[in-house]
Write an enzyme that holds these catalytic residues in place. Structure first.
Site, PDB file in Angstrom:
ATOM      1  N   HIS A 189      64.230 -33.199  44.713  1.00 41.01           N
ATOM      2  CA  HIS A 189      65.333 -33.689  43.882  1.00 41.01           C
ATOM      3  C   HIS A 189      64.731 -34.045  42.516  1.00 41.01           C
ATOM      4  O   HIS A 189      63.563 -34.449  42.442  1.00 41.01           O
ATOM      5  CB  HIS A 189      65.903 -34.939  44.560  1.00 41.01           C
ATOM      6  CG  HIS A 189      67.140 -35.493  43.944  1.00 41.01           C
ATOM      7  ND1 HIS A 189      67.120 -36.262  42.802  1.00 41.01           N
ATOM      8  CD2 HIS A 189      68.436 -35.419  44.316  1.00 41.01           C
ATOM      9  CE1 HIS A 189      68.356 -36.629  42.499  1.00 41.01           C
ATOM     10  NE2 HIS A 189      69.176 -36.134  43.407  1.00 41.01           N
ATOM     11  N   ASP A 228      59.850 -39.459  49.913  1.00 43.78           N
ATOM     12  CA  ASP A 228      61.214 -39.675  49.446  1.00 43.78           C
ATOM     13  C   ASP A 228      62.137 -39.575  50.666  1.00 43.78           C
ATOM     14  O   ASP A 228      62.429 -38.477  51.147  1.00 43.78           O
ATOM     15  CB  ASP A 228      61.554 -38.622  48.382  1.00 43.78           C
ATOM     16  CG  ASP A 228      63.023 -38.662  47.969  1.00 43.78           C
ATOM     17  OD1 ASP A 228      63.796 -39.441  48.568  1.00 43.78           O
ATOM     18  OD2 ASP A 228      63.398 -37.904  47.050  1.00 43.78           O
ATOM     19  N   GLN A 245      67.192 -38.727  52.085  1.00 44.80           N
ATOM     20  CA  GLN A 245      68.055 -37.969  53.003  1.00 44.80           C
ATOM     21  C   GLN A 245      67.685 -38.162  54.463  1.00 44.80           C
ATOM     22  O   GLN A 245      68.308 -37.559  55.340  1.00 44.80           O
ATOM     23  CB  GLN A 245      68.005 -36.472  52.653  1.00 44.80           C
ATOM     24  CG  GLN A 245      68.613 -36.120  51.318  1.00 44.80           C
ATOM     25  CD  GLN A 245      70.110 -36.425  51.226  1.00 44.80           C
ATOM     26  OE1 GLN A 245      70.799 -36.549  52.233  1.00 44.80           O
ATOM     27  NE2 GLN A 245      70.605 -36.568  50.009  1.00 44.80           N
ATOM     28  N   LYS A 282      73.222 -44.081  50.611  1.00 45.86           N
ATOM     29  CA  LYS A 282      73.199 -42.878  51.451  1.00 45.86           C
ATOM     30  C   LYS A 282      73.077 -43.244  52.930  1.00 45.86           C
ATOM     31  O   LYS A 282      72.962 -42.376  53.788  1.00 45.86           O
ATOM     32  CB  LYS A 282      72.042 -41.963  51.045  1.00 45.86           C
ATOM     33  CG  LYS A 282      72.238 -41.352  49.643  1.00 45.86           C
ATOM     34  CD  LYS A 282      71.169 -40.350  49.361  1.00 45.86           C
ATOM     35  CE  LYS A 282      71.062 -40.003  47.895  1.00 45.86           C
ATOM     36  NZ  LYS A 282      72.156 -39.142  47.413  1.00 45.86           N
ATOM     37  N   CYS A 342      71.104 -31.511  41.765  1.00 41.10           N
ATOM     38  CA  CYS A 342      69.962 -32.182  41.115  1.00 41.10           C
ATOM     39  C   CYS A 342      68.642 -31.608  41.603  1.00 41.10           C
ATOM     40  O   CYS A 342      67.672 -32.359  41.830  1.00 41.10           O
ATOM     41  CB  CYS A 342      69.993 -33.687  41.343  1.00 41.10           C
ATOM     42  SG  CYS A 342      71.408 -34.474  40.607  1.00 41.10           S
TER      43      CYS A 342
END
Ligand code: PLP
Length: 404
Positions: A121, A198, A201, A224, A362
């Protein structure tokens, strides 16, 4: 798990758009919030609102206790060793900017490199890119194959170039690929390189254990994972957070201040300058408790079934091309249909009540890699149903027919 009962916890789902029941499949962008989260934040403003850490009075102490309790809940949720290893931030983007800036001041020298992957991202790409470029350095990029799987032999070669940091997505927000982060972390550690994961997600969909992963840093966004916007976190091993310099300066992050010199507060406060979003932090805690109260394996299984079913049904559409076909994947499906611009497709199915995301998500370099302008992305959450998958696929079929 009864999904219909779960859905009653998410009032926003119960509405019509353009006269059709809403089918919300844009969960990778943001999830909806359960009543308990909404009520927790409201309750804070109704009964507890106060600035924290500063007041001697009752309300301030109560709010401080609640905020620090939330920090402990986050630590427990991701299995951090200590609560002081959790820094509250606005979300993944701020956490990554914090790390890029702190590393820059800590150890980056002329010509230094940072290693990311081809599926990041922009949030996990641009901060590192801008940082190394300020020092005539370079971003190293782990390539991926046509299925959207990282090439680990190339990764090993790039590690030998001695990047100062490795920063990788746990799950790609475009491809759904679950990267083998545990293995990648172990590989980087053989070269004594710290690793940032990261988790934007992954955290809503899979249990996270930062100690088992042995990552040096893990970043995520509350919104999220069923929590409010404007709150998220940065986990860092205490030994790293102790070494890194602060990112922002101001109130609360200091120890002693004079016009000549300032010394900084201990962890985690060193990284939390200014008044934090206390209400949202409490909402985040409630979202985590809500998730912990569910059978998470069952949630995972349900989401996996939705994904398998969506892929199976979409495969019947003539001219469909899936972007991201890794065996290890989760949460979402990205695709394009020959002769149909993703934006047009998204706009048409929106009129049928179906909310999906279209565009580059993104992650422009991923689009360039696959030679496409964008994709249509449907992403699932705990409250989605098989019926919704059906409505979604039928809507896509109808839209595709319009271009035949
Ligand atoms: N990283 C990944 C993999 C994402 O999917 C996202 C958001 O979609 C981000 C980072 C940025 O998250 P936020 O906008 O919440 O800071």
């Amino acid at each position: 798990m009864d999904i219909n009962t779960t859905r009653t916890q998410f009032p926003v789902l119960d509405q019509q758009v353009y006269g059709k029941p809403l089918v919300y499949l844009d969960n990778a962008a943001t999830t909806q919030k359960p009543l308990c989260v909404i009520e927790r934040e409201r309750d804070y403003y109704l009964h507890e609102n106060c600035n924290i850490h500063r007041g001697v009075h009752y309300l301030s102490q109560k709010a401080t206790e609640a905020y620090e309790h939330a920090r402990q809940t986050v630590a427990d949720f991701i299995h951090a060793k200590e609560a002081r290893e959790i820094i509250f931030t606005r979300g993944t983007t701020e956490s990554l900017n914090l790390l890029a800036t702190s590393f820059e001041h800590y150890c980056i020298e002329e010509g230094d490199k940072v290693l990311v992957t081809a599926m990041e991202h922009h949030s996990n790409l641009v901060p590192w890119q801008q940082m190394v470029q300020r020092h005539q350095g370079q971003l190293l990029v782990v390539p991926m194959n046509d299925k959207g799987v990282l090439e680990l032999e190339q990764y090993e070669k790039l590690l030998k170039e001695g990047p100062k940091v490795v920063s990788i997505a746990h799950i790609s927000n475009v491809l759904g690929t679950i990267n083998p982060v545990k293995e990648m972390i172990a590989m980087a550690h053989r070269y004594e390189i710290p690793v940032v994961v990261d988790g934007a997600q992954s955290i809503a969909h899979h249990p996270i254990n930062v100690q088992k992963l042995d990552c040096d840093f893990f970043v995520f966004s509350g919104h999220k994972m069923y929590a409010p916007m404007g709150i998220g976190g940065l986990y860092g091993k205490a030994e790293w957070l102790e070494k890194l310099p602060p990112y922002q300066f101001g109130g609360e992050m200091v120890d002693k201040v004079s016009f000549e010199k300032t010394t900084f507060n201990v962890l985690p406060y060193k990284f939390e300058a200014g008044t934090p979003n206390v209400g949202a932090a409490l909402g985040l805690e409630t979202a985590m408790q809500f998730l912990q109260g569910l059978d998470r394996e069952e949630v995972e299984r349900n989401e996996a079934q939705l994904l398998t079913s969506a892929i199976e049904k979409l495969s019947e559409i003539e001219g469909i091309r899936f972007i991201g076909e890794a065996e290890q994947r989760s949460g979402l499906v990205s695709f394009i249909i020959e002769g149909v611009h993703p934006y047009d497709l998204g706009t048409i199915i929106d009129k049928m009540g179906v909310a999906v995301r279209t565009g580059h998500h993104c992650a422009e370099p991923v689009m360039t890699r696959f030679g496409i302008p964008g994709t249509v992305r449907a992403s699932f959450a705990m409250y989605n149903t098989m019926e919704e998958v059906e409505v979604f696929v039928n809507a896509v079929k109808k839209a595709a027919m319009m271009f035949r």
